[in-house]
Design an enzyme around this catalytic site. Structure first.
Site, mmCIF file in Angstrom:
data_model
loop_
_atom_site.group_PDB
_atom_site.id
_atom_site.type_symbol
_atom_site.label_atom_id
_atom_site.label_comp_id
_atom_site.label_asym_id
_atom_site.label_seq_id
_atom_site.Cartn_x
_atom_site.Cartn_y
_atom_site.Cartn_z
ATOM 1 N N GLY A 126 -1.283 -6.794 -39.560
ATOM 2 C CA GLY A 126 -2.665 -6.912 -40.016
ATOM 3 C C GLY A 126 -3.268 -8.229 -39.600
ATOM 4 N N ASN A 127 -4.433 -8.537 -40.143
ATOM 5 C CA ASN A 127 -5.043 -9.834 -39.857
ATOM 6 C C ASN A 127 -5.804 -10.322 -41.092
ATOM 7 O OD1 ASN A 127 -8.018 -9.096 -39.569
ATOM 8 N ND2 ASN A 127 -7.068 -7.659 -38.134
ATOM 9 N N ARG A 128 -6.391 -11.496 -40.992
ATOM 10 C CA ARG A 128 -6.912 -12.170 -42.182
ATOM 11 C C ARG A 128 -8.374 -11.867 -42.489
ATOM 12 N NH1 ARG A 128 -5.401 -18.308 -41.354
ATOM 13 N NH2 ARG A 128 -6.369 -18.454 -43.420
#
Ligand code: CTP
Length: 321
Positions: A126-128
């Site tokens: 995933g990412n932020r």
């Protein structure tokens, strides 16, 4: 702000009736007026209400779309009053531009959040991205009268008032939802952070540790570039496509050099460039940006609330539409 606005109150307001204190106030009001309708779906969809809402909007009022969900009886559908805190945020967005409804009759589709690419049923890459900036743009567009759909990838924020929210998890789902929504959109804003890669295969069962202590090697395959695809295949001439660029700058160029190249590569009309060196923007209520235009323009937006940047982005969209 009239919340909840019943079908009856909007009918009276649409016809200029003034037989009680509320409608007297509405008839004398010279400030922006926002209606947050709440009623059963059948009432909202009735041609009489549809006409009354159109009349109020034509006269410059902001009539937000009701939320979907449980209504006052056992029924569910469109007609719920959005979360009061979200109605308040929408009113702030309305006041930020003095109540102008320059996007009335326009349809805006915004992506928000960050995608997840699953390795197995419990793990993902995933990412932020939090979705804050995308939601702020959706809210700003709705406050200016647009019909807004947000395609939200794993966003945990409350739904913005007056905005239709479609939920997705993966880049493939985001791709399909954006392409399905695109044909009717006057403007598309890709504020989401889709993962560029996904695991080549996804395990149906949870991946176990190997007995010999070796670590698995994850093979990745590239995802579709949604922004480039939307830019290359516009649903109609004049459809505006807006991208975002998260850049840190590197040995090959500065943040703006890389962003100009990205704008050309993606083929969009506007590119909102964030300097993400240090990861400062993720989840933060503030942001600074440069808005690059395919026509060579560059507008610097100083550090400030994401809601303020959202208004400036929507200014650029409204001006170009
Ligand atoms: N984007 C997209 N589809 C992807 C990846 C990104 O539509 N698979 C969109 C984002 O929503 C954003 C823009 O492309 O509007 C730029 O995203 P960014 O991550 O900065 O660029 P990348 O295309 O990933 O390029 P690179 O990683 O090479 O800088």
């Amino acid at each position: 702000m009239v919340a909840p606005a019943t079908a009856n109150t909007m009918a009276r307001a649409a016809h200029g009736l003034a037989d009680d204190l509320l409608t007297n106030v509405l008839l004398t009001a010279r400030c922006p007026v926002v209606f947050a309708p709440a009623m059963h779906t059948e009432m909202w969809e009735h041609p009489a209400t549809v006409d009354n809402v159109a009349t109020l909007r034509r006269r410059g009022a902001v009539v937000i779309e009701p939320a979907e969900g449980r209504l006052t009886g056992k029924d569910t559908g469109k007609g719920r009053l959005p979360d009061p805190a979200e109605i308040f945020e929408l009113c702030e967005a309305v006041l930020a531009r003095g109540g102008v409804t320059d996007l009335a009759g326009r349809t805006v589709v915004v992506s928000a959040g960050g995608t997840r690419e699953y390795l197995d049923p419990v793990r993902f890459l995933g990412n932020r991205s939090s979705g804050l900036q995308g939601y702020a743009i959706a809210r700003a567009a709705a406050a200016r009268g647009a019909e807004v759909t947000v395609v939200a990838a794993n966003v945990t924020l409350p739904d913005p008032a007056g905005v239709k929210v479609l939920r997705v998890e993966t880049t493939a789902q985001l791709h399909d939802a954006m392409l399905a929504a695109a044909p009717t959109a006057d403007a598309i804003v890709m504020a989401a952070a889709p993962a560029d890669f996904r695991p080549t295969s996804q395990s149906d069962a949870k991946i176990k540790k190997a007995a010999d202590g070796s670590a698995p090697i994850i093979e990745l395959v590239q995802n579709a570039d949604i922004l480039a695809e939307l830019s290359a295949h516009r649903a109609h001439p004049g459809q505006l496509v807006v991208g975002f660029a998260a850049e840190t700058g590197d040995a090959t160029g500065s943040v703006l050099d890389l962003a100009r190249a990205k704008l050309a590569r993606k083929g969009c009309d506007l590119l909102v460039v964030n300097d993400v060196s240090g990861g400062a923007v993720f989840g933060s209520p503030e942001n600074a940006a440069v808005i690059l235009g395919a026509d060579g323009t560059a507008a610097e937006v100083p550090q400030g609330a994401k809601s303020a940047l959202a208004q400036v982005i929507v200014d650029h969209i409204a001006a170009r539409l």
